[in-house]
Write an enzyme that holds these catalytic residues in place. Structure first.
Site, short mmCIF file in Angstrom:
data_model
loop_
_atom_site.label_atom_id
_atom_site.label_comp_id
_atom_site.label_asym_id
_atom_site.label_seq_id
_atom_site.Cartn_x
_atom_site.Cartn_y
_atom_site.Cartn_z
N ALA A 279 23.48 89.06 72.58
CA ALA A 279 23.51 87.97 71.66
C ALA A 279 22.34 87.01 72.23
O ALA A 279 21.55 86.33 71.38
CB ALA A 279 24.87 87.02 71.85
N ARG B 2 34.37 87.50 72.21
CA ARG B 2 34.46 88.98 72.12
C ARG B 2 35.79 89.18 72.75
O ARG B 2 36.12 89.15 74.08
CB ARG B 2 33.17 89.60 72.97
N LYS C 15 30.62 77.78 61.39
CA LYS C 15 30.07 78.25 60.42
C LYS C 15 31.10 79.18 59.65
O LYS C 15 32.13 79.52 60.23
CB LYS C 15 29.26 79.54 61.19
N GLY D 178 25.11 90.24 64.81
CA GLY D 178 23.90 89.67 64.94
C GLY D 178 23.62 88.39 64.04
O GLY D 178 22.62 87.58 64.06
N GLY E 207 25.47 85.50 63.60
CA GLY E 207 25.59 84.58 64.32
C GLY E 207 24.20 84.13 65.32
O GLY E 207 23.89 83.02 65.37
N ASP E 208 23.73 84.97 65.72
CA ASP E 208 22.51 84.89 66.54
C ASP E 208 21.39 84.63 65.84
O ASP E 208 20.60 83.56 66.07
CB ASP E 208 22.23 86.18 67.44
O1 KDG Z 1 26.16 88.87 68.67
C1 KDG Z 1 25.75 90.29 68.94
C2 KDG Z 1 26.07 90.74 69.88
O2 KDG Z 1 27.70 90.67 69.99
C3 KDG Z 1 26.10 92.28 70.29
O3 KDG Z 1 24.54 92.48 70.27
C4 KDG Z 1 26.43 92.84 71.60
O4 KDG Z 1 25.76 90.82 73.07
C5 KDG Z 1 26.72 91.60 72.55
C6 KDG Z 1 28.00 91.61 72.78
O5 KDG Z 1 28.35 90.96 74.24
O6 KDG Z 1 28.85 91.78 72.24
#
Ligand code: KDG
Length: 316
Positions: free
Chosen positions: A34, A167, A224, A254, A256-257
């Site tokens: 991220a 996550r 968002k 990706g 959100g990033d």
């Molecule tokens: O935001 C995208 C990320 O979730 C992905 O690239 C993987 O960094 C990551 C994660 O920890 O899930």
């Protein structure tokens, strides 16, 4: 430096085929995380951005640092750890609208990040410190490191931008909620998805949620709502900014990033909040049109051409 970010990037293995992972035989090797996604998005738009991390003393670590450096991100604060490997994850395009990820990152080099990896002068040189809710989940030392980074930023009037990036595979729910609320209370800007806001405050109504975030201590919150767009809130203003339709979402990871990169880029360019959120929405849309977290992100010319064409579909 315009922006400093800190967190783990992993080797990303993406199967050439969709369906259950057990049948995938061929993979593309990419890199994703991220924070480095955000850094790459900003660098493509011409901003000065630095990424703090740790990688293993292995071939993947070397290739990752070269890739991120090649995108124009400052990697001078990335340490090489000879006792732990670079982390890895797999994406599984199980079926339409069902993308799963599998992490192989426990005890990775980046999970060993700790307050000693932070260079106070480096953080103090930035206008914004960007952090996500992924990092404090990685280990106790990462958790401590995030709060040290916030403390350093605040000491030097560097604005803290917090993207919760929940996550669930990495967290105990209660600990995640408590940590997110603690970080949000110290951050200047918070960028949750609507579901993450609901997770934090138990409130579904976007207007009420915006108010709760502001009362909790943030100067700006942007909530968002996926492809629809995003709502921004300050103490005395709030507005909805529509998103850009995408005819075919190739890979939603990706988005959100990309949004965060576009939004912070808008703030650095001193756009109005409305225009900054619009830039965030545009980068979020660009991100999902291509396989990979960062491959679809635009440079400045591409972004301005897109706005000038007033195209309604970023994937045309
Ligand atoms: O935001 C995208 C990320 O979730 C992905 O690239 C993987 O960094 C990551 C994660 O920890 O899930």
């Amino acid at each position: 430096m315009d922006v400093v970010t800190v967190g783990e990037t992993m080797v990303l293995m993406t199967p050439d085929s969709s369906g259950p992972m057990r049948y995938a035989n061929e993979f593309m090797r990419k890199f994703a995380g991220a924070e480095s996604n955000l850094a790459i998005g900003l660098a493509r738009l011409g901003h000065q951005v630095g990424w703090i991390s740790r990688v293993g003393k292995d071939e993947f670590g070397k290739a990752m640092v070269s890739f991120i450096r090649g995108e124009g991100v400052d990697v001078s604060q990335v340490k090489v750890d000879d006792s732990a490997p670079t982390g890895l994850y797999f994406k599984e395009f199980r079926r339409a609208n069902d993308l799963r990820v599998y992490y192989y990152r426990k005890n990775s080099a980046a999970s060993k990040l700790s307050p000693v990896d932070l260079n106070e002068e480096y953080i103090a040189s930035a206008k914004f410190l960007h952090i996500t809710g992924i990092t404090p989940a990685l280990s106790d030392s990462c958790y401590e490191m995030i709060f040290s980074a916030i403390e350093m930023a605040k000491k030097h009037s560097v604005k803290v931008v917090f993207d919760p990036n929940l996550r669930r595979k990495l967290w105990d729910e209660g600990k995640a909620r408590e940590t997110f609320l603690k970080i949000a209370s110290q951050a200047d800007i918070v960028l949750p998805g609507l579901d993450e806001g609901e997770f934090m405050f138990g409130e579904k109504d976007v207007e009420k949620l915006g108010k709760l975030f502001i009362e909790h201590g943030s100067a700006i919150v942007v909530i968002k709502t996926g492809a629809d767009g995003a709502f921004y809130f300050t103490n005395d203003d709030h507005r909805f900014v529509p998103g850009f339709p995408v005819a075919k979402v190739v890979d939603p990871v990706g988005a959100g990033d990309g949004f965060a990169a576009g939004f912070i880029s808008g703030l650095l360019d001193e756009l109005s909040l409305y225009e900054a959120v619009k830039r965030g929405n545009a980068l979020g849309a660009f991100a999902v049109t291509v396989n990979g977290d960062v491959e679809g992100l635009p440079d400045r010319d591409e972004l301005f051409t897109f706005f000038n064409e007033k195209s309604n579909d970023v994937s045309r």
